[in-house]
Design an enzyme around this catalytic site. Structure first.
Site, PDB file in Angstrom:
ATOM      1  N   GLU A   1      54.912 -25.681  58.801  1.00  0.00           N
ATOM      2  CA  GLU A   1      54.835 -24.447  58.174  1.00  0.00           C
ATOM      3  C   GLU A   1      54.327 -24.823  56.561  1.00  0.00           C
ATOM      4  O   GLU A   1      54.617 -24.057  55.917  1.00  0.00           O
ATOM      5  CB  GLU A   1      55.816 -23.370  58.227  1.00  0.00           C
ATOM      6  CG  GLU A   1      55.949 -22.764  59.641  1.00  0.00           C
ATOM      7  CD  GLU A   1      57.091 -21.681  59.791  1.00  0.00           C
ATOM      8  OE1 GLU A   1      56.882 -20.698  60.524  1.00  0.00           O
ATOM      9  OE2 GLU A   1      58.024 -21.944  58.959  1.00  0.00           O
TER      10      GLU A   1
ATOM     11  N   ASP B   1      60.134 -19.348  68.611  1.00  0.00           N
ATOM     12  CA  ASP B   1      60.759 -19.072  67.350  1.00  0.00           C
ATOM     13  C   ASP B   1      61.663 -17.594  67.515  1.00  0.00           C
ATOM     14  O   ASP B   1      61.211 -16.700  67.070  1.00  0.00           O
ATOM     15  CB  ASP B   1      59.553 -18.757  66.209  1.00  0.00           C
ATOM     16  CG  ASP B   1      60.245 -18.499  64.920  1.00  0.00           C
ATOM     17  OD1 ASP B   1      61.157 -18.823  64.702  1.00  0.00           O
ATOM     18  OD2 ASP B   1      59.182 -17.967  64.434  1.00  0.00           O
TER      19      ASP B   1
ATOM     20  N   GLU C   1      65.096 -11.223  62.859  1.00  0.00           N
ATOM     21  CA  GLU C   1      63.685 -11.387  62.485  1.00  0.00           C
ATOM     22  C   GLU C   1      62.752 -10.587  63.579  1.00  0.00           C
ATOM     23  O   GLU C   1      61.938  -9.912  63.113  1.00  0.00           O
ATOM     24  CB  GLU C   1      63.287 -12.843  62.216  1.00  0.00           C
ATOM     25  CG  GLU C   1      61.668 -12.953  61.716  1.00  0.00           C
ATOM     26  CD  GLU C   1      61.361 -14.244  61.754  1.00  0.00           C
ATOM     27  OE1 GLU C   1      60.263 -14.693  61.418  1.00  0.00           O
ATOM     28  OE2 GLU C   1      62.348 -15.062  61.709  1.00  0.00           O
TER      29      GLU C   1
END
Length: 728
Positions: free
Chosen positions: A299, A373, A401
């Site tokens: 990332e 993820d 998340e």
């Protein structure tokens, strides 16, 4: 020197409105009959007080007894003395040295026995921190109403590093945080030690968590500057009595940004010297510093691949600098290739499996529970079982998340248990992920489990009352990864709300069903990564375009007129081949793969016949609707749980002694409101997802299924630029 301290316990004060701050350490008064039973089993407390950890253990026991059983009459001769200590701090406990030696540095013994003609209840351990863990164990037994008759408990952790990863930035923003700002007030550190830091340490110690990474894995190099090391050292001083070591996320390019070097190449001698000097400096500030957590070449983060080096080269650079001090490197395996691959689920395996055995002994590779993820459901990560010569550390996400943030009730204990009990088949049947993580499968002594924390400065710590359970479940499973999620939930409910069965039973059933409900209304049948772009709040199965295809939803579901799902068999990306042959064969066979992972591994026609007898399309719609119905059932269950009288009507009566089956109205109302939000958003997920997938499949809704109330364009037009945990 031993202090002999009588347990003189005051009456509990008048009951006040509860806001969740005390977590599972409320020590609320027990029902009178149970409190009387326990009072008869406690005489004087004999505890050493020379060290900070000894005092913490003594104080926690007295605090807990005062709250739970209240003032007690004078004890008779039969009441045992409670003896805390180690062989070094207590001559009485020294007689049990051989029994304690088998428990390691962090284990403990709870035991009713008779010594030198007197009855004693031992809370004994080889080291002070084990005594503290034993105190919390004993108090948990009291809080949950367990019998202390013939008590004999021997406990030691199965996993060495039991760590919370805080994604906290130096400006106070918490990435993927849903409970307010960072707990760490960098502005007032190192001078001001907020009392919350101690309460945070107590909560972690009660679970056996022994490490904290203070800063975000997307690290700022300034975290390693002297002024911030002094602040980290102040936190380490607060945490140390509770057995918690401080770690820092290290930015790989720090030699450039802090040291003025022109390179961060791990094989450059100047870079190696810079890191050695920096590590030496850190240990001058924090003598028991734990080590580094590193996110590299992922990332956009810098890393060794920027210089043509491997992850092992980068990890070993830091490991060599830390080795003389006993520090460790936790090197994350969550990586992106610069070029978008055919299947992002394959990337970590591709980059790391060839490095098996190439890491220094003080490096542990930290692997997410699944290959994408932190999705609502993923298969276990294929690296587990594939790197036998390298210790692998589990990384779970505690902050939700992709699971409704702090608003939705989603108990993650079931997710953790599902992953840990998955069989990698790396050494045949029984080669569970838990056995990889605890080192028993390959004989590794260096083991670890990390949880991405859901903690902020909100009074509830976690943003909602039920999200505390995920912090709690993580800690319990990091101590022993084979514990049952249901048992952990029952303990948490008893300590957090009430030990009364009529409270524990229905709430545990809600918790145990909650994660499957979220999977159903968000990503049923193996779908994944369908959330809105960036902030991940709400449905976004239509998301496409942007800088990377693997940041879009359409990349993962691949739905079209003919079917839906990501083909990871030999006819597709062949990611299935990264698993052991027995696991790969099961996942690759559309007749054997669990339906819960069907669309993860297969692109399936809409008319494929499911186990229910329905077509895939009809089953998909039914699952979305089932998720909404499950949330509605949770709301109904919660509404039936009794509440206590409002505070102004309670006077000085001890709430849980007078009515142990009642929950305070403040928390009851707040949770009811959250469940109402969850019901509304589950419906949103159902309607938006069905509207989108119907636009591709062209199929009618099954009989009895209501049409989404808005056209697809309405759902696609919804924007949330200030979603929690994303914007600043």
């Amino acid at each position: 020197m031993l202090g002999f301290i009588a347990v003189l316990l005051a009456c509990p004060p008048s009951v006040r409105a509860e806001d969740g701050y005390k977590l599972w350490l409320r020590y609320a008064p027990l029902a009178p009959s149970l409190a009387a039973t326990y009072r008869a089993q406690f005489g004087a407390v004999e505890a050493p007080t020379e060290t900070a950890t000894q005092r913490a253990a003594r104080d926690e026991l007295l605090r807990g007894l005062a709250g739970l059983i209240g003032e007690s009459p004078r004890r008779g001769e039969g009441a045992p003395t409670v003896v805390l200590g180690t062989p070094a701090s207590s001559t009485l406990i020294a007689a049990f040295r051989d029994e304690l030696d088998a428990l390691g540095n962090e284990g403990y013994l709870l035991k009713h026995t008779r010594v030198h003609g007197r009855d004693v209840l031992l809370i004994a351990a080889p080291q002070d921190v084990g005594v503290l863990y034993g105190v919390f164990d004993l108090l948990r037994r009291l809080q949950t109403g367990q019998s202390l008759e013939a008590l004999e408990v021997r406990e030691k952790p199965r996993i060495r590093l039991r760590v919370l990863d805080h994604w906290d930035n130096l400006d106070g923003h918490v990435e993927r945080g849903y409970a307010g700002r960072s707990l760490w007030d960098w502005q007032t550190l190192p001078e001001w030690h907020d009392p919350r830091y101690t309460d945070y340490a107590r909560a972690n110690a009660s679970l056996g968590i022994n490490g904290t990474v203070l800063n975000n894995v997307n690290a700022n190099a300034r975290s390693l500057a002297p002024e911030y090391l002094a602040k980290a050292a102040a936190l380490a001083d607060v945490f140390r009595p509770y057995g918690i070591r401080v770690y820092l996320s290290a930015r790989f390019s720090a030699p450039i940004e802090l040291g003025g070097l022109s390179t961060a190449d791990p094989l450059d001698p100047a870079v190696q010297r810079w890191w050695q000097h920096k590590v030496d400096e850190i240990y001058r500030f924090i003598p028991d510093f734990g080590g580094f957590l590193v996110k590299a070449n992922s990332e956009g983060q810098p890393g060794p691949q920027d210089y043509g080096r491997t992850h092992a080269d980068g990890a070993n650079l830091l490991a060599d600098a830390l080795a003389a001090h006993g520090g460790v490197v936790m090197w994350r395996a969550f990586v992106y290739a610069h070029d978008v691959p055919a299947d992002r689920a394959s990337q970590a395996y591709t980059e790391f499996v060839g490095l098996d055995g190439a890491f220094r002994p003080n490096v542990i590779v930290q692997v997410k529970n699944g290959p994408i993820d932190f999705q609502p459901r993923e298969p276990f990560h294929p690296l587990f079982g594939a790197m036998p010569r390298t210790p692998l550390m589990m990384e779970f996400q505690i902050t939700k998340e992709y699971l409704g943030f702090a608003t939705h009730l989603v108990y993650l204990g079931t997710l953790y248990e599902e992953v840990l009990q998955s069989d990698t088949r790396a050494r045949g049947a029984g080669s569970t992920v838990a056995r990889v993580v605890d080192g028993s499968l390959e004989g590794h002594a260096f083991t670890g489990m990390a949880g991405v924390a859901n903690i902020g400065n909100d009074r509830t710590w976690s943003g909602s009352h039920f999200d505390q359970a995920n912090w709690y479940a993580f800690g319990r499973l990091a101590w022993n990864p084979d514990q049952a999620a249901r048992d952990i939930a029952a303990d948490w409910v008893a300590m957090t709300f009430s030990p009364a069965p009529e409270v524990v039973r229905p709430i545990v059933e809600m918790m145990m069903a909650s994660r499957e409900a979220a999977v159903n209304y968000m990503t049923p049948l193996g779908l994944h990564h369908l959330m809105a772009r960036g902030h991940h709040y709400g449905p976004g199965p239509w998301v496409e375009g942007g800088p990377r295809a693997d940041w879009t939803s359409v990349y993962y579901h691949r739905a079209d007129r003919d079917g839906i799902g990501f083909d990871r068999t030999a006819s597709g990306s062949n990611a299935v081949a990264q698993y052991a042959p027995a696991v790969a064969a099961r996942y690759a066979d559309i007749t054997q793969v669990p339906e819960s992972l069907l669309l993860w591994f297969h692109h399936v026609p809409w008319d494929h016949r499911m186990a229910s007898g329905r077509s895939l399309w009809d089953e998909l719609v039914a699952r979305y609707s089932q998720g909404v119905q499950q949330v509605q059932a949770m709301r109904a269950t919660w509404a039936d749980i009794p509440t206590a009288a409002p505070e102004h009507q309670r006077g000085r009566a001890p709430l849980y002694g007078a009515d142990p089956a009642a929950i305070d109205p403040e928390r009851h109302a707040q949770i009811a409101a959250s469940l109402q939000i969850q019901r509304r958003e589950a419906q949103w997920w159902r309607d938006a997802s069905i509207a989108y997938f119907q636009s591709l499949s062209g199929r009618p809704l099954p009989a009895g299924e209501p049409t989404p109330p808005h056209p697809l364009a309405w759902y696609q037009a919804q924007q949330f630029p200030s979603a929690p945990g994303d914007g600043r």
